[in-house]
Design an enzyme around this catalytic site. Structure first.
Site, PDB file in Angstrom:
ATOM      1  N   LYS A 130     -40.171  25.836 -46.335  1.00  0.00           N
ATOM      2  CA  LYS A 130     -39.020  26.286 -45.541  1.00  0.00           C
ATOM      3  C   LYS A 130     -39.428  26.291 -44.080  1.00  0.00           C
ATOM      4  CE  LYS A 130     -34.771  27.823 -45.995  1.00  0.00           C
ATOM      5  NZ  LYS A 130     -33.726  27.521 -46.976  1.00  0.00           N
ATOM      6  N   ASP A 170     -29.882  24.688 -43.499  1.00  0.00           N
ATOM      7  CA  ASP A 170     -29.727  26.074 -43.976  1.00  0.00           C
ATOM      8  C   ASP A 170     -28.820  26.730 -42.931  1.00  0.00           C
ATOM      9  OD1 ASP A 170     -30.988  28.157 -46.030  1.00  0.00           O
ATOM     10  OD2 ASP A 170     -31.004  29.177 -44.108  1.00  0.00           O
TER      11      ASP A 170
HETATM   12  P1  NDP Z   1     -24.015  28.510 -42.385  1.00  0.00           P
HETATM   13  O1  NDP Z   1     -24.731  28.651 -41.120  1.00  0.00           O
HETATM   14  O2  NDP Z   1     -23.192  27.314 -42.661  1.00  0.00           O
HETATM   15  O3  NDP Z   1     -23.081  29.787 -42.616  1.00  0.00           O
HETATM   16  C1  NDP Z   1     -23.580  31.079 -42.652  1.00  0.00           C
HETATM   17  C2  NDP Z   1     -22.409  32.023 -42.812  1.00  0.00           C
HETATM   18  O4  NDP Z   1     -22.883  33.334 -43.101  1.00  0.00           O
HETATM   19  C3  NDP Z   1     -21.590  32.122 -41.537  1.00  0.00           C
HETATM   20  O5  NDP Z   1     -20.248  32.362 -41.865  1.00  0.00           O
HETATM   21  C4  NDP Z   1     -22.215  33.342 -40.866  1.00  0.00           C
HETATM   22  O6  NDP Z   1     -21.388  34.001 -39.950  1.00  0.00           O
HETATM   23  C5  NDP Z   1     -22.424  34.198 -42.079  1.00  0.00           C
HETATM   24  N1  NDP Z   1     -23.389  35.224 -41.786  1.00  0.00           N
HETATM   25  C6  NDP Z   1     -24.642  35.055 -41.319  1.00  0.00           C
HETATM   26  N2  NDP Z   1     -25.199  36.244 -41.147  1.00  0.00           N
HETATM   27  C7  NDP Z   1     -24.281  37.158 -41.527  1.00  0.00           C
HETATM   28  C8  NDP Z   1     -24.241  38.564 -41.606  1.00  0.00           C
HETATM   29  N3  NDP Z   1     -25.300  39.274 -41.210  1.00  0.00           N
HETATM   30  N4  NDP Z   1     -23.128  39.176 -42.086  1.00  0.00           N
HETATM   31  C9  NDP Z   1     -22.043  38.466 -42.467  1.00  0.00           C
HETATM   32  N5  NDP Z   1     -22.019  37.115 -42.400  1.00  0.00           N
HETATM   33  C10 NDP Z   1     -23.115  36.495 -41.948  1.00  0.00           C
HETATM   34  O7  NDP Z   1     -25.147  28.703 -43.523  1.00  0.00           O
HETATM   35  P2  NDP Z   1     -25.092  28.285 -45.058  1.00  0.00           P
HETATM   36  O8  NDP Z   1     -23.718  28.446 -45.583  1.00  0.00           O
HETATM   37  O9  NDP Z   1     -25.777  26.995 -45.193  1.00  0.00           O
HETATM   38  O10 NDP Z   1     -26.058  29.381 -45.695  1.00  0.00           O
HETATM   39  C11 NDP Z   1     -25.578  30.614 -46.228  1.00  0.00           C
HETATM   40  C12 NDP Z   1     -26.606  31.188 -47.194  1.00  0.00           C
HETATM   41  O11 NDP Z   1     -26.812  30.251 -48.261  1.00  0.00           O
HETATM   42  C13 NDP Z   1     -27.994  31.452 -46.604  1.00  0.00           C
HETATM   43  O12 NDP Z   1     -28.544  32.572 -47.251  1.00  0.00           O
HETATM   44  C14 NDP Z   1     -28.760  30.207 -47.008  1.00  0.00           C
HETATM   45  O13 NDP Z   1     -30.171  30.453 -47.063  1.00  0.00           O
HETATM   46  C15 NDP Z   1     -28.198  29.971 -48.400  1.00  0.00           C
HETATM   47  N6  NDP Z   1     -28.378  28.632 -48.917  1.00  0.00           N
HETATM   48  C16 NDP Z   1     -27.895  27.543 -48.263  1.00  0.00           C
HETATM   49  C17 NDP Z   1     -28.048  26.274 -48.781  1.00  0.00           C
HETATM   50  C18 NDP Z   1     -27.439  25.087 -48.153  1.00  0.00           C
HETATM   51  O14 NDP Z   1     -27.458  24.021 -48.794  1.00  0.00           O
HETATM   52  N7  NDP Z   1     -26.874  25.166 -46.974  1.00  0.00           N
HETATM   53  C19 NDP Z   1     -28.831  26.071 -50.026  1.00  0.00           C
HETATM   54  C20 NDP Z   1     -29.202  27.286 -50.699  1.00  0.00           C
HETATM   55  C21 NDP Z   1     -29.007  28.505 -50.145  1.00  0.00           C
HETATM   56  P3  NDP Z   1     -21.670  33.897 -38.366  1.00  0.00           P
HETATM   57  O15 NDP Z   1     -21.094  32.576 -37.977  1.00  0.00           O
HETATM   58  O16 NDP Z   1     -20.973  35.073 -37.801  1.00  0.00           O
HETATM   59  O17 NDP Z   1     -23.162  33.977 -38.168  1.00  0.00           O
END
Ligand code: NDP
Length: 449
Positions: A130, A170
């Site tokens: 990572k 991510d």
């Molecule tokens: P993105 O950056 O596309 O989206 C993240 C989302 O989560 C945004 O809406 C963000 O809001 C929100 N968010 C972040 N921090 C917080 C918080 N403290 N409280 C509420 N909302 C929050 O990321 P991903 O969708 O790619 O990733 C989301 C999760 O999925 C992570 O944990 C990641 O590790 C996991 N993941 C992702 C994979 C992938 O293929 N992308 C694979 C496996 C796991 P804001 O814009 O306000 O920050």
């Protein structure tokens, strides 16, 4: 809240605490895995003799570097870059890059540690790693993001390669960032090495379904958990936290399977739309215009925006935390159970605190932990690597079927492992033990390295 651990494993855990001070998320991830491995060591004494757990807790390599770049005003900015190459027993290191101001070594190590077992669960030949940076892409211009990505890759390129280490996206890293990083890698190496990064655009070596894969995969996992209970998504009210890549495609698949998602969120607030989230609108706001989720109510007047709200207070039958770590605590879990939640699938990594997980397990909620439920993203990345290696590109239908099949197998393996180790229906035990055993066997086979 913590469960009692096998005495020898407690000693290993104490050593991890001492060697990695202050890395609280990493400690949490290690503890959760170690708590479940006592029966595995009893069955496989060679894992204990060869100190597999002690070795697995120590990354093979940790790289930290300076990332200097210039903003649009010409001012010099300095960020910190990370790549933790955790475990290569099963294949090249594989795992995403996170760009978020909260990133420090402890976050990258927790994610890298989880990634080892997740990748093992997919059954594909990928090790765990990572990386990322404390760079915040929010509010930056395209040019600033490009200059940052170029500087980041100028250092990272020394450590990665299609047979060595294959990063992906991510939080904060999507198609735009992967494109800039791929371009810089190509420029610096004079090689068109498509398999060095995954999550690429479809025009230059990306795979269909990769964008959708984590959200779709998590929904497939929950579908499997519901089927065990002779149930389905049809007619279920669901909530999905976040509004990023994982959340959007979780919502899409739930709607396709007949469920209704009534809420999503970002770090500022929650949208509650009891008519069902309008996903085309969310995609337009988030993917195209890069706006905040609060703008949803400008277009859907009947919906409510709850600034600073807690999405878990909205009653649902299926909850899918898809934003970030520790976003769902013990109180939230108790409220979800009280409000009739029967299934939880983690799209995010470690979104539920240990207290929350205990509430779900005690209440016999179908609880799919992230390292199993969200493995569809990395699995489809591995399918992208296969397509790159054979210079082929598969159809959407074919790739989605492969993803669905991988998620079915992960679910089955977790189910079987939980049963074997005396914890029927506990997917936390199932995911940890099934993932760990595959990696541990490979480590034994490779000798002391
Ligand atoms: P993105 O950056 O596309 O989206 C993240 C989302 O989560 C945004 O809406 C963000 O809001 C929100 N968010 C972040 N921090 C917080 C918080 N403290 N409280 C509420 N909302 C929050 O990321 P991903 O969708 O790619 O990733 C989301 C999760 O999925 C992570 O944990 C990641 O590790 C996991 N993941 C992702 C994979 C992938 O293929 N992308 C694979 C496996 C796991 P804001 O814009 O306000 O920050």
């Amino acid at each position: 809240m913590t469960t009692k651990m096998d005495v020898k494993l407690e000693t290993v855990y104490q050593d991890v605490l001492k060697r990695n001070p202050g890395e609280v998320e990493f400690h949490q991830a290690v503890r959760e895995v170690l708590e479940t491995l006592g029966p595995v060591l009893a069955k496989y004494p060679e894992f204990r003799d060869r100190k597999i757990i002690e070795r697995i807790c120590e990354p093979e390599r940790q790289i930290i570097f300076r990332v200097p770049w210039q903003d649009d005003r010409g001012e010099v900015q300095i960020n910190r870059g990370f790549r933790v190459q955790y475990n290569s027993s099963l294949g090249p290191y594989k795992g995403g890059l996170r760009f978020h101001p909260s990133v420090y070594l402890g976050i990258i190590k927790f994610l890298g540690f989880e990634q080892i077992f997740k990748n093992a669960l997919t059954g594909l030949p990928i090790g765990g790693g990572k990386g990322g940076s404390d760079f915040d892409p929010k509010g930056k211009s395209d040019n600033e993001v490009m200059r940052f990505c170029q500087s980041f890759m100028t250092e990272l390129m020394r450590y990665i390669g299609e047979h060595t280490d294959v990063p992906a996206g991510d939080i904060g890293v999507g198609g735009r960032e992967i494109g800039y990083m791929f371009g810089q890698y190509k420029r610096l190496t004079s090689r068109y090495e498509a398999g060095v990064l995954t999550g690429k655009g479809l025009d230059y070596g990306g795979s269909l379904v990769r964008t959708e894969a984590t959200g779709y995969g998590a929904t497939f996992f929950v579908k499997e958990m519901l089927e065990v209970r002779k149930d389905s998504f049809a007619g279920k009210t669901c909530t999905v936290s976040g509004s990023g890549n994982v959340a959007i495609y979780t919502i899409e698949k739930i709607h396709q399977l007949g469920g209704k998602v009534v809420a999503c969120s970002d770090s500022n607030g929650v949208i509650h739309d009891d008519k069902g989230i309008d996903l085309d609108l969310v995609k337009q706001l988030k993917e195209v215009e890069r706006r905040r989720i609060k703008d949803y109510v400008e277009y859907r007047k009947h919906a409510r925006y709850l600034p600073g709200g807690n999405i878990w207070e909205i009653p649902c039958q299926v909850a899918m935390p898809s934003a970030t770590q520790n976003e769902l605590n013990g109180k939230d879990a108790a409220l979800l159970v009280k409000n009739g939640c029967i299934a939880v699938g983690e799209g995010a990594n470690m979104p539920t605190t240990p207290e929350g997980a205990k509430v779900f397990l005690d209440a016999k909620v179908a609880y799919g932990p992230g390292k199993a439920a969200n493995a569809g993203g990395v699995a489809t990345s591995a399918l992208e690597m296969q397509q790159n290696a054979s210079r082929d590109s598969w159809t959407f239908d074919y790739t989605e079927k492969r993803l669905a099949n991988i998620m079915k197998n992960i679910h089955q393996n977790c189910w079987d492992a939980a049963e074997e180790f005396g914890a029927k229906g506990n997917y936390v035990v199932g995911a940890n033990t099934a993932g760990f055993i595959r990696v541990a066997k490979a480590m034994v086979a490779h000798g002391l390295i």
